[in-house]
Design a protein around this motif. Sequence first.
Motif, PDB file in Angstrom:
ATOM      1  N   PRO A 168       0.797  -1.224   0.000  1.00 35.58           N
ATOM      2  CA  PRO A 168       0.000   0.000   0.000  1.00 35.58           C
ATOM      3  C   PRO A 168       0.838   1.287   0.000  1.00 35.58           C
ATOM      4  CG  PRO A 168      -0.584  -1.415   1.872  1.00 35.58           C
ATOM      5  CD  PRO A 168       0.545  -2.064   1.146  1.00 35.58           C
ATOM      6  N   ASP A 169       2.076   1.189   0.446  1.00 37.41           N
ATOM      7  CA  ASP A 169       2.939   2.369   0.525  1.00 37.41           C
ATOM      8  C   ASP A 169       3.936   2.445  -0.642  1.00 37.41           C
ATOM      9  OD1 ASP A 169       4.218   0.080   1.418  1.00 37.41           O
ATOM     10  OD2 ASP A 169       5.484   1.156   2.838  1.00 37.41           O
ATOM     11  N   ARG A 170       3.753   1.618  -1.663  1.00 37.12           N
ATOM     12  CA  ARG A 170       4.671   1.564  -2.809  1.00 37.12           C
ATOM     13  C   ARG A 170       3.963   1.977  -4.098  1.00 37.12           C
ATOM     14  NH1 ARG A 170       9.685   1.209  -0.743  1.00 37.12           N
ATOM     15  NH2 ARG A 170       9.830  -0.495   0.722  1.00 37.12           N
ATOM     16  N   ASP A 171       4.748   2.444  -5.061  1.00 38.01           N
ATOM     17  CA  ASP A 171       4.214   2.780  -6.380  1.00 38.01           C
ATOM     18  C   ASP A 171       4.201   1.537  -7.258  1.00 38.01           C
ATOM     19  OD1 ASP A 171       3.907   5.507  -5.805  1.00 38.01           O
ATOM     20  OD2 ASP A 171       5.970   5.946  -6.388  1.00 38.01           O
ATOM     21  N   PRO A 172       3.178   1.406  -8.104  1.00 38.66           N
ATOM     22  CA  PRO A 172       3.156   0.289  -9.051  1.00 38.66           C
ATOM     23  C   PRO A 172       4.321   0.403 -10.041  1.00 38.66           C
ATOM     24  CG  PRO A 172       1.002   1.333  -8.909  1.00 38.66           C
ATOM     25  CD  PRO A 172       1.977   2.208  -8.180  1.00 38.66           C
ATOM     26  N   PRO A 173       4.662  -0.686 -10.704  1.00 36.97           N
ATOM     27  CA  PRO A 173       5.767  -0.650 -11.669  1.00 36.97           C
ATOM     28  C   PRO A 173       5.425   0.171 -12.913  1.00 36.97           C
ATOM     29  CG  PRO A 173       4.641  -2.761 -11.759  1.00 36.97           C
ATOM     30  CD  PRO A 173       4.053  -2.006 -10.609  1.00 36.97           C
ATOM     31  N   HIS A 174       6.456   0.573 -13.623  1.00 38.40           N
ATOM     32  CA  HIS A 174       6.350   1.219 -14.935  1.00 38.40           C
ATOM     33  C   HIS A 174       5.548   2.513 -14.910  1.00 38.40           C
ATOM     34  CE1 HIS A 174       8.146  -2.486 -16.279  1.00 38.40           C
ATOM     35  NE2 HIS A 174       7.144  -3.154 -15.773  1.00 38.40           N
ATOM     36  N   GLU A 175       5.570   3.204 -13.770  1.00 36.43           N
ATOM     37  CA  GLU A 175       4.888   4.493 -13.617  1.00 36.43           C
ATOM     38  C   GLU A 175       3.386   4.415 -13.878  1.00 36.43           C
ATOM     39  OE1 GLU A 175       6.973   7.620 -15.690  1.00 36.43           O
ATOM     40  OE2 GLU A 175       8.901   6.923 -14.949  1.00 36.43           O
ATOM     41  N   LEU A 176       2.787   3.253 -13.637  1.00 31.34           N
ATOM     42  CA  LEU A 176       1.346   3.102 -13.764  1.00 31.34           C
ATOM     43  C   LEU A 176       0.672   3.793 -12.581  1.00 31.34           C
ATOM     44  CD1 LEU A 176       1.290  -0.638 -14.850  1.00 31.34           C
ATOM     45  CD2 LEU A 176       0.908   1.355 -16.297  1.00 31.34           C
ATOM     46  N   SER A 177      -0.506   4.339 -12.793  1.00 28.47           N
ATOM     47  CA  SER A 177      -1.213   5.107 -11.780  1.00 28.47           C
ATOM     48  C   SER A 177      -1.911   4.212 -10.761  1.00 28.47           C
ATOM     49  CB  SER A 177      -2.258   5.999 -12.454  1.00 28.47           C
ATOM     50  OG  SER A 177      -3.130   6.554 -11.493  1.00 28.47           O
ATOM     51  N   ARG A 178      -1.511   4.349  -9.503  1.00 22.47           N
ATOM     52  CA  ARG A 178      -2.145   3.573  -8.435  1.00 22.47           C
ATOM     53  C   ARG A 178      -3.631   3.916  -8.341  1.00 22.47           C
ATOM     54  NH1 ARG A 178      -1.761   0.633  -3.823  1.00 22.47           N
ATOM     55  NH2 ARG A 178       0.452   0.262  -3.941  1.00 22.47           N
TER      56      ARG A 178
ATOM     57  N   TRP B 234      -3.066  -4.814 -18.135  1.00 27.00           N
ATOM     58  CA  TRP B 234      -2.029  -3.995 -18.754  1.00 27.00           C
ATOM     59  C   TRP B 234      -1.134  -4.894 -19.574  1.00 27.00           C
ATOM     60  CZ3 TRP B 234       3.173  -3.924 -16.484  1.00 27.00           C
ATOM     61  CH2 TRP B 234       3.284  -4.670 -15.322  1.00 27.00           C
ATOM     62  N   ARG B 235      -0.445  -4.307 -20.522  1.00 27.73           N
ATOM     63  CA  ARG B 235       0.384  -5.062 -21.450  1.00 27.73           C
ATOM     64  C   ARG B 235       1.782  -4.479 -21.473  1.00 27.73           C
ATOM     65  NH1 ARG B 235      -0.902  -8.513 -25.353  1.00 27.73           N
ATOM     66  NH2 ARG B 235      -3.098  -8.069 -25.161  1.00 27.73           N
ATOM     67  N   MET B 236       2.751  -5.384 -21.529  1.00 24.03           N
ATOM     68  CA  MET B 236       4.142  -4.962 -21.674  1.00 24.03           C
ATOM     69  C   MET B 236       4.462  -4.832 -23.152  1.00 24.03           C
ATOM     70  SD  MET B 236       5.637  -4.656 -18.697  1.00 24.03           S
ATOM     71  CE  MET B 236       7.355  -4.791 -19.091  1.00 24.03           C
ATOM     72  N   LYS B 237       5.130  -3.744 -23.513  1.00 26.04           N
ATOM     73  CA  LYS B 237       5.590  -3.566 -24.888  1.00 26.04           C
ATOM     74  C   LYS B 237       6.758  -4.504 -25.157  1.00 26.04           C
ATOM     75  CE  LYS B 237       4.977   1.186 -26.354  1.00 26.04           C
ATOM     76  NZ  LYS B 237       5.718   2.413 -26.615  1.00 26.04           N
ATOM     77  N   LYS B 238       6.794  -5.035 -26.346  1.00 27.21           N
ATOM     78  CA  LYS B 238       7.970  -5.813 -26.741  1.00 27.21           C
ATOM     79  C   LYS B 238       9.107  -4.834 -27.005  1.00 27.21           C
ATOM     80  CE  LYS B 238       5.388  -9.538 -28.860  1.00 27.21           C
ATOM     81  NZ  LYS B 238       5.114 -10.262 -30.105  1.00 27.21           N
ATOM     82  N   LYS B 239      10.319  -5.257 -26.738  1.00 27.45           N
ATOM     83  CA  LYS B 239      11.486  -4.381 -26.909  1.00 27.45           C
ATOM     84  C   LYS B 239      11.569  -3.792 -28.321  1.00 27.45           C
ATOM     85  CE  LYS B 239      13.685  -4.947 -22.933  1.00 27.45           C
ATOM     86  NZ  LYS B 239      13.829  -3.891 -21.996  1.00 27.45           N
ATOM     87  N   ASP B 240      11.190  -4.554 -29.342  1.00 29.43           N
ATOM     88  CA  ASP B 240      11.291  -4.062 -30.711  1.00 29.43           C
ATOM     89  C   ASP B 240      10.165  -3.103 -31.093  1.00 29.43           C
ATOM     90  OD1 ASP B 240       9.367  -6.037 -30.668  1.00 29.43           O
ATOM     91  OD2 ASP B 240      10.014  -6.989 -32.529  1.00 29.43           O
TER      92      ASP B 240
END
Length: 74
Positions: free
Chosen positions: A41-51, A66-72
Motif C-alpha cells: 500500500p505504501d509503494r508505487d506500481p511498476p512502470h509508472e502506472l497510476s495507483r 495492462w500489457r508490456m511492450k515488446k522491446k522491438d
Amino acid sequence: MRLFIFKSEAKAGLLAFGGDLMGSQLPKQFKPWRAIGAVGPDRDPPHELSRGVIETAIKDQGFQLWRMKKKDQE
C-alpha cells in the motif's frame, strides 16, 4: 490496498492487477493466471502506472489489465 500482479499464461505479454492473491476476479478468457508479485500500500506500481487508476478499476471491475511492450516496439 495491496495490489497483486498476475501474468496470463494464455496471452503473451498480458498482465493484470487484482485485489486478492487468488486472482478470483481476473478475466477467465485469459486464464490460467500466475501470480508474479505484489505492491504494498505504501509503494508505487511498476512502470509508472497510476495507483489511483488501478485501485478504481479493481473496485469497479475486480481487476486492471495492462500489457508490456515488446522491446522491438519501442
